[in-house]
Design a protein around this motif. Structure first.
Motif, mmCIF file in Angstrom:
data_model
loop_
_atom_site.group_PDB
_atom_site.id
_atom_site.type_symbol
_atom_site.label_atom_id
_atom_site.label_comp_id
_atom_site.label_asym_id
_atom_site.label_seq_id
_atom_site.Cartn_x
_atom_site.Cartn_y
_atom_site.Cartn_z
ATOM 1 N N ALA A 41 24.648 -12.496 -20.213
ATOM 2 C CA ALA A 41 25.501 -13.184 -19.405
ATOM 3 C C ALA A 41 27.199 -13.131 -19.782
ATOM 4 O O ALA A 41 27.171 -12.871 -21.006
ATOM 5 C CB ALA A 41 25.213 -14.779 -19.642
ATOM 6 N N PRO A 42 27.992 -12.990 -18.800
ATOM 7 C CA PRO A 42 27.899 -13.278 -17.340
ATOM 8 C C PRO A 42 27.072 -12.003 -16.530
ATOM 9 O O PRO A 42 27.536 -12.068 -15.510
ATOM 10 C CB PRO A 42 29.257 -13.878 -17.158
ATOM 11 C CG PRO A 42 30.070 -12.855 -17.813
ATOM 12 C CD PRO A 42 29.337 -12.772 -19.248
ATOM 13 N N TYR A 43 26.896 -11.081 -17.064
ATOM 14 C CA TYR A 43 26.585 -9.758 -16.554
ATOM 15 C C TYR A 43 25.204 -9.672 -16.045
ATOM 16 O O TYR A 43 24.558 -8.508 -15.740
ATOM 17 C CB TYR A 43 27.036 -8.612 -17.199
ATOM 18 C CG TYR A 43 28.580 -8.598 -17.676
ATOM 19 C CD1 TYR A 43 29.459 -8.541 -16.542
ATOM 20 C CD2 TYR A 43 28.965 -8.984 -18.827
ATOM 21 C CE1 TYR A 43 30.820 -8.712 -16.911
ATOM 22 C CE2 TYR A 43 30.086 -9.212 -19.187
ATOM 23 C CZ TYR A 43 31.133 -8.813 -18.235
ATOM 24 O OH TYR A 43 32.579 -9.027 -18.616
ATOM 25 N N GLU A 44 24.424 -10.490 -16.413
ATOM 26 C CA GLU A 44 22.692 -10.613 -16.608
ATOM 27 C C GLU A 44 22.419 -10.266 -15.006
ATOM 28 O O GLU A 44 22.996 -10.655 -14.011
ATOM 29 C CB GLU A 44 22.216 -11.842 -17.079
ATOM 30 C CG GLU A 44 22.668 -13.396 -16.354
ATOM 31 C CD GLU A 44 22.187 -14.085 -16.767
ATOM 32 O OE1 GLU A 44 21.138 -14.396 -17.526
ATOM 33 O OE2 GLU A 44 22.530 -15.471 -16.350
ATOM 34 N N GLN A 45 21.418 -9.319 -14.995
ATOM 35 C CA GLN A 45 20.849 -8.631 -16.121
ATOM 36 C C GLN A 45 20.987 -7.114 -15.812
ATOM 37 O O GLN A 45 21.533 -6.503 -16.671
ATOM 38 C CB GLN A 45 19.390 -8.756 -16.160
ATOM 39 C CG GLN A 45 18.832 -9.992 -16.558
ATOM 40 C CD GLN A 45 17.297 -10.311 -16.246
ATOM 41 O OE1 GLN A 45 16.627 -9.371 -15.686
ATOM 42 N NE2 GLN A 45 16.967 -11.428 -16.477
ATOM 43 N N LEU A 46 21.148 -6.732 -14.664
ATOM 44 C CA LEU A 46 21.166 -5.325 -14.275
ATOM 45 C C LEU A 46 22.703 -4.972 -13.871
ATOM 46 O O LEU A 46 22.825 -4.462 -12.548
ATOM 47 C CB LEU A 46 19.968 -4.856 -13.217
ATOM 48 C CG LEU A 46 19.891 -3.309 -13.030
ATOM 49 C CD1 LEU A 46 19.233 -2.763 -14.111
ATOM 50 C CD2 LEU A 46 19.105 -3.079 -11.551
ATOM 51 N N ASN A 47 23.590 -5.126 -14.573
ATOM 52 C CA ASN A 47 24.809 -4.699 -14.366
ATOM 53 C C ASN A 47 25.112 -3.070 -14.422
ATOM 54 O O ASN A 47 24.577 -2.581 -15.428
ATOM 55 C CB ASN A 47 25.916 -5.381 -15.220
ATOM 56 C CG ASN A 47 27.274 -4.709 -15.201
ATOM 57 O OD1 ASN A 47 27.613 -4.534 -14.162
ATOM 58 N ND2 ASN A 47 27.832 -4.528 -16.083
ATOM 59 N N ALA A 61 33.009 -0.799 -15.637
ATOM 60 C CA ALA A 61 34.601 -1.523 -15.850
ATOM 61 C C ALA A 61 34.711 -2.675 -15.570
ATOM 62 O O ALA A 61 35.790 -3.274 -15.144
ATOM 63 C CB ALA A 61 35.330 -0.400 -14.884
ATOM 64 N N VAL A 62 33.695 -3.507 -16.130
ATOM 65 C CA VAL A 62 34.080 -4.873 -16.034
ATOM 66 C C VAL A 62 33.723 -5.733 -17.215
ATOM 67 O O VAL A 62 33.849 -7.050 -17.205
ATOM 68 C CB VAL A 62 32.691 -5.471 -14.875
ATOM 69 C CG1 VAL A 62 32.708 -4.674 -13.599
ATOM 70 C CG2 VAL A 62 31.159 -5.004 -15.358
ATOM 71 N N GLY A 63 33.947 -5.129 -18.250
ATOM 72 C CA GLY A 63 33.785 -5.732 -19.611
ATOM 73 C C GLY A 63 32.665 -5.952 -20.277
ATOM 74 O O GLY A 63 32.436 -6.453 -21.236
ATOM 75 N N ASP A 64 31.385 -5.405 -19.584
ATOM 76 C CA ASP A 64 30.223 -5.341 -20.303
ATOM 77 C C ASP A 64 30.083 -4.540 -21.384
ATOM 78 O O ASP A 64 30.942 -3.345 -21.513
ATOM 79 C CB ASP A 64 29.171 -5.106 -19.212
ATOM 80 C CG ASP A 64 27.497 -5.308 -19.555
ATOM 81 O OD1 ASP A 64 27.399 -6.125 -20.735
ATOM 82 O OD2 ASP A 64 26.519 -5.007 -18.835
ATOM 83 N N THR A 99 33.756 -13.207 -12.950
ATOM 84 C CA THR A 99 33.400 -12.407 -14.102
ATOM 85 C C THR A 99 31.807 -12.181 -13.843
ATOM 86 O O THR A 99 31.213 -13.125 -14.159
ATOM 87 C CB THR A 99 33.648 -12.838 -15.421
ATOM 88 O OG1 THR A 99 35.111 -13.128 -15.664
ATOM 89 C CG2 THR A 99 33.315 -11.993 -16.651
ATOM 90 N N THR A 100 31.494 -11.016 -13.640
ATOM 91 C CA THR A 100 30.129 -10.834 -13.109
ATOM 92 C C THR A 100 30.060 -9.092 -13.105
ATOM 93 O O THR A 100 30.873 -8.315 -13.496
ATOM 94 C CB THR A 100 29.833 -11.059 -11.768
ATOM 95 O OG1 THR A 100 28.597 -11.115 -11.720
ATOM 96 C CG2 THR A 100 30.591 -10.428 -10.594
ATOM 97 N N GLY A 101 28.706 -8.663 -12.822
ATOM 98 C CA GLY A 101 28.276 -7.464 -12.790
ATOM 99 C C GLY A 101 28.472 -6.819 -11.520
ATOM 100 O O GLY A 101 29.267 -7.422 -10.554
ATOM 101 N N ARG A 102 27.835 -5.538 -11.478
ATOM 102 C CA ARG A 102 28.017 -4.686 -10.162
ATOM 103 C C ARG A 102 26.573 -4.251 -9.789
ATOM 104 O O ARG A 102 25.830 -3.815 -10.644
ATOM 105 C CB ARG A 102 28.857 -3.618 -10.344
ATOM 106 C CG ARG A 102 30.408 -3.989 -10.543
ATOM 107 C CD ARG A 102 30.934 -4.715 -9.626
ATOM 108 N NE ARG A 102 32.392 -4.962 -9.434
ATOM 109 C CZ ARG A 102 32.862 -6.280 -10.180
ATOM 110 N NH1 ARG A 102 32.225 -7.156 -10.615
ATOM 111 N NH2 ARG A 102 34.149 -6.444 -10.283
ATOM 112 N N LEU A 103 26.318 -4.290 -8.484
ATOM 113 C CA LEU A 103 25.107 -3.737 -8.158
ATOM 114 C C LEU A 103 25.449 -2.516 -7.761
ATOM 115 O O LEU A 103 26.614 -1.821 -7.492
ATOM 116 C CB LEU A 103 25.137 -4.469 -6.430
ATOM 117 C CG LEU A 103 24.881 -6.093 -6.709
ATOM 118 C CD1 LEU A 103 24.939 -6.590 -5.235
ATOM 119 C CD2 LEU A 103 23.513 -6.487 -7.309
#
Length: 250
Positions: A25-31, A35-38, A231-235
């Motif tokens: 988190a906050p990128y859970e799970q399949l980010n 370039a988003v901080g993961d 703040t999150t992941g990307r599809l």
């Protein structure tokens, strides 16, 4: 992991959801965005998992440095690390090379002319829609031999017009270029429907075989949404041609 897949005469289209990866988190799970901080190692592991699920070699996936513009790159192989160009669309005539788009509310656009053996992918947010990235990617495919009436186009999950609130002046600016993008939120304020605008631009470019996703990223807990979470992941959305025309689907 792979939320949707479509297959047309050896052309493959796929859209991920947020599950089945290793990001915390906050990128859970399949980010799949780098370039988003993961954690970069987690992103690489996720990209490998997604490629494996699609029967692809991760080394045969072309990513972009997306900048909300209209520039298109023609590719015949993966980039070398550090040489990824700042573009919002890519096209190729090489079979087995997958083109990928990263989104978390913007509209991913996947296109294929299986007869010509040409595919394209575009990242269409509000600025890219206005700039014309959709007609630009269709034109680049035509340069490689595609014909618009044969192109199959799929849009992926994106924020819908009911949820994408913008100032009235911004809605007017977008609608002046793409009238079909004019929308109103479910709470009766000005909004923009980027996906509807994309479909209108595809139609204007002569692309008749269109499939529009009805999934809204802001409304769906199964998808990343920048509008909802910041703040999150990307599809990721992928398009590629199989090794031979008309091959069996996965």
């Amino acid at each position: 992991m792979i939320g949707q897949q479509h297959h047309v005469s050896g052309a493959h289209f796929a859209f991920t959801d947020r599950w089945g990866g290793v990001s915390a988190a906050p990128y859970e799970q399949l980010n799949l965005g780098g370039a988003v901080g993961d954690d970069p190692a987690a992103v690489l592991a996720n990209r490998a998992r997604a490629a494996q699920a699609l029967g692809l070699d991760p080394a045969d996936v072309v990513w972009m440095n997306q900048v909300h513009g209209r520039d298109v790159a023609v590719v015949d192989g993966p980039w070398t690390e550090g040489d990824i160009p700042s573009v919002d669309a890519v096209v190729t005539a090489r079979r087995g090379l997958a083109l990928a788009v990263l989104t978390a509310d913007c509209t991913p656009v996947l296109l294929a002319d299986p007869v010509a053996g040409v595919v394209g992918a575009a990242h269409a947010g509000r600025p890219g829609l206005v700039a014309g990235v959709v007609p630009a990617v269709v034109a680049a495919m035509v340069e490689l031999g595609a014909e618009p009436p044969r192109i199959h186009a799929y849009t992926g999950p994106s924020v819908c017009g009911r949820c994408y609130e913008v100032p009235e002046t911004m809605r007017a600016e977008v609608a002046a270029v793409v009238p079909q993008a004019w929308a109103t939120t479910s709470w009766d304020t000005p909004s923009v429907d980027v996906s509807a605008g994309v479909c209108a631009q595809l139609a204007a470019a002569g692309v008749q075989l269109r499939t529009q996703s009805l999934l809204c990223t802001r409304e769906s807990a199964d998808h990343f949404s920048y509008r909802r979470d910041r703040t999150t992941g990307r599809l990721a959305s992928y398009v590629w041609l199989g090794d031979a025309p008309g091959e069996a689907v996965l």
